[in-house]
Enzyme design. Structure first.
Site, PDB file in Angstrom:
ATOM      1  N   GLY A  45       0.747  -1.124   0.112  1.00 27.79           N
ATOM      2  CA  GLY A  45       0.063   0.009   0.113  1.00 27.79           C
ATOM      3  C   GLY A  45       0.836   1.363   0.117  1.00 27.79           C
ATOM      4  O   GLY A  45       2.001   1.299  -0.423  1.00 27.79           O
ATOM      5  N   HIS A  51       4.560   2.625  -7.950  1.00 23.66           N
ATOM      6  CA  HIS A  51       3.761   1.222  -8.133  1.00 23.66           C
ATOM      7  C   HIS A  51       2.899   1.536  -9.018  1.00 23.66           C
ATOM      8  O   HIS A  51       2.549   0.430 -10.153  1.00 23.66           O
ATOM      9  CB  HIS A  51       2.783   1.257  -6.806  1.00 23.66           C
ATOM     10  CG  HIS A  51       3.346   1.247  -5.673  1.00 23.66           C
ATOM     11  ND1 HIS A  51       3.772   2.210  -4.588  1.00 23.66           N
ATOM     12  CD2 HIS A  51       4.087   0.130  -4.873  1.00 23.66           C
ATOM     13  CE1 HIS A  51       4.226   1.758  -3.493  1.00 23.66           C
ATOM     14  NE2 HIS A  51       4.466   0.212  -3.861  1.00 23.66           N
ATOM     15  N   GLN A  75       7.937  -8.910   8.076  1.00 23.31           N
ATOM     16  CA  GLN A  75       9.290  -8.303   7.521  1.00 23.31           C
ATOM     17  C   GLN A  75       9.906  -6.984   8.092  1.00 23.31           C
ATOM     18  O   GLN A  75      10.871  -6.375   7.558  1.00 23.31           O
ATOM     19  CB  GLN A  75       9.170  -8.135   5.893  1.00 23.31           C
ATOM     20  CG  GLN A  75       8.004  -7.063   5.558  1.00 23.31           C
ATOM     21  CD  GLN A  75       7.963  -7.023   3.977  1.00 23.31           C
ATOM     22  OE1 GLN A  75       7.059  -7.751   3.496  1.00 23.31           O
ATOM     23  NE2 GLN A  75       8.663  -6.209   3.175  1.00 23.31           N
ATOM     24  N   LYS A 163      14.296  -1.043  -7.733  1.00 23.81           N
ATOM     25  CA  LYS A 163      14.928  -0.280  -6.643  1.00 23.81           C
ATOM     26  C   LYS A 163      15.060  -1.083  -5.503  1.00 23.81           C
ATOM     27  O   LYS A 163      16.157  -0.952  -5.095  1.00 23.81           O
ATOM     28  CB  LYS A 163      13.756   0.758  -6.025  1.00 23.81           C
ATOM     29  CG  LYS A 163      14.365   1.493  -4.942  1.00 23.81           C
ATOM     30  CD  LYS A 163      13.236   2.830  -4.412  1.00 23.81           C
ATOM     31  CE  LYS A 163      12.420   2.395  -3.473  1.00 23.81           C
ATOM     32  NZ  LYS A 163      12.797   1.697  -2.048  1.00 23.81           N
ATOM     33  N   ASP A 164      14.400  -2.001  -5.348  1.00 24.64           N
ATOM     34  CA  ASP A 164      14.627  -2.811  -4.261  1.00 24.64           C
ATOM     35  C   ASP A 164      15.332  -4.357  -5.129  1.00 24.64           C
ATOM     36  O   ASP A 164      14.722  -5.462  -5.010  1.00 24.64           O
ATOM     37  CB  ASP A 164      13.251  -3.732  -3.542  1.00 24.64           C
ATOM     38  CG  ASP A 164      12.618  -2.529  -3.007  1.00 24.64           C
ATOM     39  OD1 ASP A 164      13.267  -2.002  -1.641  1.00 24.64           O
ATOM     40  OD2 ASP A 164      11.595  -2.356  -3.304  1.00 24.64           O
ATOM     41  N   LEU A 198      11.431   6.954  -6.154  1.00 25.02           N
ATOM     42  CA  LEU A 198      10.046   7.211  -5.423  1.00 25.02           C
ATOM     43  C   LEU A 198      10.044   5.865  -4.448  1.00 25.02           C
ATOM     44  O   LEU A 198      10.303   4.888  -4.624  1.00 25.02           O
ATOM     45  CB  LEU A 198       9.217   7.190  -6.438  1.00 25.02           C
ATOM     46  CG  LEU A 198       9.077   8.000  -7.331  1.00 25.02           C
ATOM     47  CD1 LEU A 198       7.591   8.285  -7.925  1.00 25.02           C
ATOM     48  CD2 LEU A 198       9.270   9.617  -6.839  1.00 25.02           C
ATOM     49  N   SER A 200       7.811   4.812  -0.593  1.00 25.73           N
ATOM     50  CA  SER A 200       6.701   5.418   0.326  1.00 25.73           C
ATOM     51  C   SER A 200       7.387   6.239   1.582  1.00 25.73           C
ATOM     52  O   SER A 200       6.845   7.014   2.194  1.00 25.73           O
ATOM     53  CB  SER A 200       5.949   3.980   1.082  1.00 25.73           C
ATOM     54  OG  SER A 200       5.519   3.406  -0.058  1.00 25.73           O
TER      55      SER A 200
END
Ligand code: PAF
Length: 294
Positions: A45, A51, A75, A163-164, A198, A200
């Protein structure tokens, strides 16, 4: 049937919000019986344009797209930001709909982890370096929930952001090792006009902290360029770390050059693709990024 705001949203935009694993399975079987391909975009979310780009990629290559929204407690470490993680389900559903997603899967914690849940899923080796070294157990939580989601949805393809990168690499290994048939698709990192990836977590930064954060990408790129031009990665990374600290970053968790696939440390570039990886802190907010070394 979803409640409150989510119910309003699903009526307002005729959007499908699923909360039970059985509903997801039923929906996916129906689509598959109609010959439609299915994509999955797993998220926690707090959806943003990064996203959105995952969902758009998914809807370009799949007939139907399910976006899962689940803030996975397993996590997060004890000291981490689980409680303050953004909860924006209504606007998330609007974004999913806008990006071409067909349904959201928003289970609660008990649906995912029923009483007596006892199974661990762990990928060794790749998970005790980089983010895994400073966030022990983090990737076990990621692989546990991703394995569950891939089993629940049985999508043809699942989409993850670059990014991850370490997460992506770990998930590829999980899927290969456990013979999961969903194909893993990576999607390029979305950046703001200053190159900031970007995330969160960017929403925790005030404007002066954002200005500092925006220097990360160009410093990494410079370092990647120097390594590609023959520099020793240990020297270049130490230099970049110093520049980051002088630019206002509070702490460097890691700054390393590694093989893009094996994640082995690299001192000089070879034929194999490598990347520079960083995790840094500004005001206790942890940001990660990576750049390919070319
Ligand atoms: O990248 C994320 O948002 C999460 O780690 C994921 C893959 C949705 C698993 O909870």
């Amino acid at each position: 049937m979803p409640e409150n705001g989510l119910e309003r949203i699903s009526i307002l935009i005729e959007f499908n919000v699923l909360q039970k694993i059985s509903e997801v399975r039923e929906q996916v079987s129906k689509w598959k019986s109609e010959g439609l391909s299915v994509g999955l975009v797993p998220t926690m979310g707090g959806l943003h344009n990064g996203h959105k780009s995952l969902i758009k990629s998914a809807s370009k290559s799949c007939d139907r797209v399910i976006v899962s929204i689940f803030i996975n407690p397993t996590q997060f470490g004890d000291e981490e930001d689980l409680d303050k993680y953004p909860k924006t389900q209504e606007s998330d559903c609007l974004l999913i709909n806008d990006a071409g997603g067909s349904a959201a899967f928003i289970p609660n914690v008990l649906e995912m982890y029923p009483i007596g849940f006892a199974t661990k899923v762990s990928v060794s080796g790749l998970t005790n370096i980089l983010c895994g070294a400073s966030r022990p157990g983090h990737f076990d939580g990621v692989t546990q929930i991703v394995a569950k989601l891939l089993n629940q949805v049985s999508a043809d393809r699942a989409f993850f952001g670059e990014k991850d990168w370490q997460q992506l690499t770990v998930i590829r290994r999980l899927v290969r090792d456990l013979d999961i048939s969903t194909k893993i698709i990576s999607v390029a990192t979305v950046r703001d006009e200053f190159g900031l990836a970007l995330s969160s977590r960017n929403s925790y930064l005030d404007s002066s902290q954002l200005n500092i954060a925006r220097k990360l990408s160009s410093i990494l790129q410079m370092s990647a360029y120097n390594i590609a031009s023959g520099g020793y990665s240990s020297v270049e990374c130490a230099q970049a770390a110093q520049i980051l600290l002088e630019s206002g970053f509070e702490k460097i968790d890691y700054l390393e050059c590694r093989n893009s696939h094996s994640l082995d440390l690299i001192e000089r570039t070879t034929e194999d693709e490598c990347r520079i990886f960083a995790a840094v802190y500004i005001n206790n907010v942890r940001l990660i990024d990576n750049h390919v070394v070319v």
